[in-house]
Design an enzyme around this catalytic site. Structure first.
Site, PDB file in Angstrom:
ATOM      1  N   GLY A 124      30.735 -14.614  -4.468  1.00 37.18           N
ATOM      2  CA  GLY A 124      31.431 -13.229  -4.931  1.00 37.18           C
ATOM      3  C   GLY A 124      31.185 -13.224  -6.354  1.00 37.18           C
ATOM      4  O   GLY A 124      30.002 -13.385  -7.011  1.00 37.18           O
ATOM      5  N   ASP A 177      32.544 -14.917  -8.883  1.00 36.86           N
ATOM      6  CA  ASP A 177      32.324 -16.138  -9.319  1.00 36.86           C
ATOM      7  C   ASP A 177      30.783 -16.483  -9.508  1.00 36.86           C
ATOM      8  O   ASP A 177      30.452 -16.830 -10.463  1.00 36.86           O
ATOM      9  CB  ASP A 177      33.161 -17.104  -8.602  1.00 36.86           C
TER      10      ASP A 177
END
Length: 172
Positions: A31, A33
């Site tokens: 995602g 991150d």
């Protein structure tokens, strides 16, 4: 404080600080991150490894925040924060609010005047977007840290619509 909502890719945000919806390992993931680590390059991972070796050997606790370089991103800093995993049986709204207020605290300590947030905890951590949006916007409204601009950069249109609805409720 000016609060803006937009749909887009947070890695391209031209702000002082980009907030990363990190996992506690600080070593990248999926995602937002993963996108921040990929776009920012190896400098972010090096800085996160240093934090793990020194200040956070057991990982960054949920609801806390810490800053690193932004590497190749157009921002100056990345503020990593860990949101809670959603639970029907436990109220974790305080931890989610803390992820936002602690990120703003770190931004203020850095001297940042602008920050961009994703919809923390709404992906793999399964926080319902409508509820997360209200918590996020209330946390920003109630924060004692007053940046010039807080931007929510939301990945898709349904998330943007949820934040727009919550914005009307929270900011009237």
């Amino acid at each position: 404080m000016r609060v803006q909502l937009e749909q887009g890719d947070i890695t391209g945000s031209r702000v002082d600080a980009v907030v990363n919806a990190a996992n506690s390992s600080l070593l990248g993931g999926g995602g937002v991150d993963g996108a921040i680590h990929r776009a920012g390059g190896p400098e972010i991972l090096r800085a996160c490894r240093e934090l793990r070796a020194t200040d956070y050997p057991d990982g960054l606790p949920t609801g806390q925040a810490v800053a690193t370089t932004a590497g190749n991103l157009p921002a100056t800093w990345v503020i990593h924060t860990v949101g809670p995993t959603y639970s029907r049986s436990a109220d974790r709204s305080g931890l989610l609010a803390s992820a936002f207020t602690e990120s703003l605290r770190v931004a203020g300590e850095l001297g940042a005047t602008s920050a961009a947030f994703p919809a923390i905890s709404t992906g793999v951590y399964r926080y319902p977007v409508d509820e997360a949006a209200r918590i996020a916007l209330r946390a920003v409204r109630e924060s004692p840290v007053d940046l010039d601009e807080v931007r929510f950069v939301l990945f898709d249109e349904p998330t943007l619509r949820a934040f727009e609805s919550a914005y009307r409720d929270v900011f009237g």
